[in-house]
Scaffold this motif. Structure first.
Motif, mmCIF file in Angstrom:
data_model
loop_
_atom_site.group_PDB
_atom_site.id
_atom_site.type_symbol
_atom_site.label_atom_id
_atom_site.label_comp_id
_atom_site.label_asym_id
_atom_site.label_seq_id
_atom_site.Cartn_x
_atom_site.Cartn_y
_atom_site.Cartn_z
ATOM 1 N N TYR A 193 0.831 -1.196 0.000
ATOM 2 C CA TYR A 193 0.000 0.000 0.000
ATOM 3 C C TYR A 193 0.873 1.257 0.000
ATOM 4 O O TYR A 193 0.626 2.201 -0.732
ATOM 5 C CB TYR A 193 -0.920 -0.018 1.216
ATOM 6 C CG TYR A 193 -1.969 1.063 1.181
ATOM 7 C CD1 TYR A 193 -2.887 1.121 0.142
ATOM 8 C CD2 TYR A 193 -2.025 2.030 2.176
ATOM 9 C CE1 TYR A 193 -3.848 2.114 0.099
ATOM 10 C CE2 TYR A 193 -2.987 3.026 2.146
ATOM 11 C CZ TYR A 193 -3.896 3.063 1.104
ATOM 12 O OH TYR A 193 -4.833 4.053 1.051
ATOM 13 N N SER A 251 -3.951 -4.119 -3.680
ATOM 14 C CA SER A 251 -3.857 -2.746 -3.195
ATOM 15 C C SER A 251 -5.249 -2.160 -2.954
ATOM 16 O O SER A 251 -5.491 -1.496 -1.944
ATOM 17 C CB SER A 251 -3.096 -1.886 -4.193
ATOM 18 O OG SER A 251 -3.038 -0.554 -3.746
ATOM 19 N N MET A 262 2.368 1.737 -3.466
ATOM 20 C CA MET A 262 1.376 2.202 -4.432
ATOM 21 C C MET A 262 1.143 3.701 -4.263
ATOM 22 O O MET A 262 0.971 4.425 -5.229
ATOM 23 C CB MET A 262 0.057 1.451 -4.230
ATOM 24 C CG MET A 262 0.124 -0.028 -4.525
ATOM 25 S SD MET A 262 0.277 -0.406 -6.263
ATOM 26 C CE MET A 262 -1.384 -0.109 -6.826
#
Length: 130
Positions: free
Chosen positions: A19, A121, A22
């Motif tokens: 996460y 994600s 991203m």
């Protein structure tokens, strides 16, 4: 270089690292654009083929390399078998030609892994927001 950022995630779970990656690369947009370059699903003699549009890579190698690295690192973190040992050896060198050839050779693998990465994600983002 991209992998220096991974030092910031020691002690985090793989999902938390994913996460963070991203978010921090502006990868969300870059990954989405990269994913769109894998276009046109077709069937030829019963074989499922994915054709790869090369514009994203050639237009901006500086963004292409971190996205490819993010996809490969995600696969490695998930314990997934990565089918190209030579590429993994060169991950920190940022060799555009090598990365480009590797993605061309493993288009279907990259597409499938990228889809998995984006789904993971999105699921993680949803769970963190609740």
């Amino acid at each position: 270089m991209f992998f220096g950022h991974f030092a910031n995630f020691q002690g985090c779970s793989n999902q938390q690292r994913l996460y963070q990656i991203m978010i921090q690369l502006t990868v969300e947009d870059a990954l989405n654009e990269f994913l769109k370059t894998f276009t046109d699903f077709g069937f030829i003699q019963g074989n499922h083929l994915i054709y790869w549009n090369e514009r994203f890579a050639t237009a901006d190698p500086g963004r292409f390399i971190p996205v490819v690295e993010a996809v490969v690192r995600y696969a490695i973190d998930q314990g997934e078998a990565v089918p190209f040992d030579r590429f993994v050896l060169f991950l920190n060198k940022g060799n555009f030609d090598l990365y480009f050839r590797t993605v061309k050779a493993y288009t279907v693998w990259f597409y499938d892994t990228l889809m998995g990465m984006q789904n993971a994600s999105a699921n993680l983002a949803n769970s963190l927001e609740q």
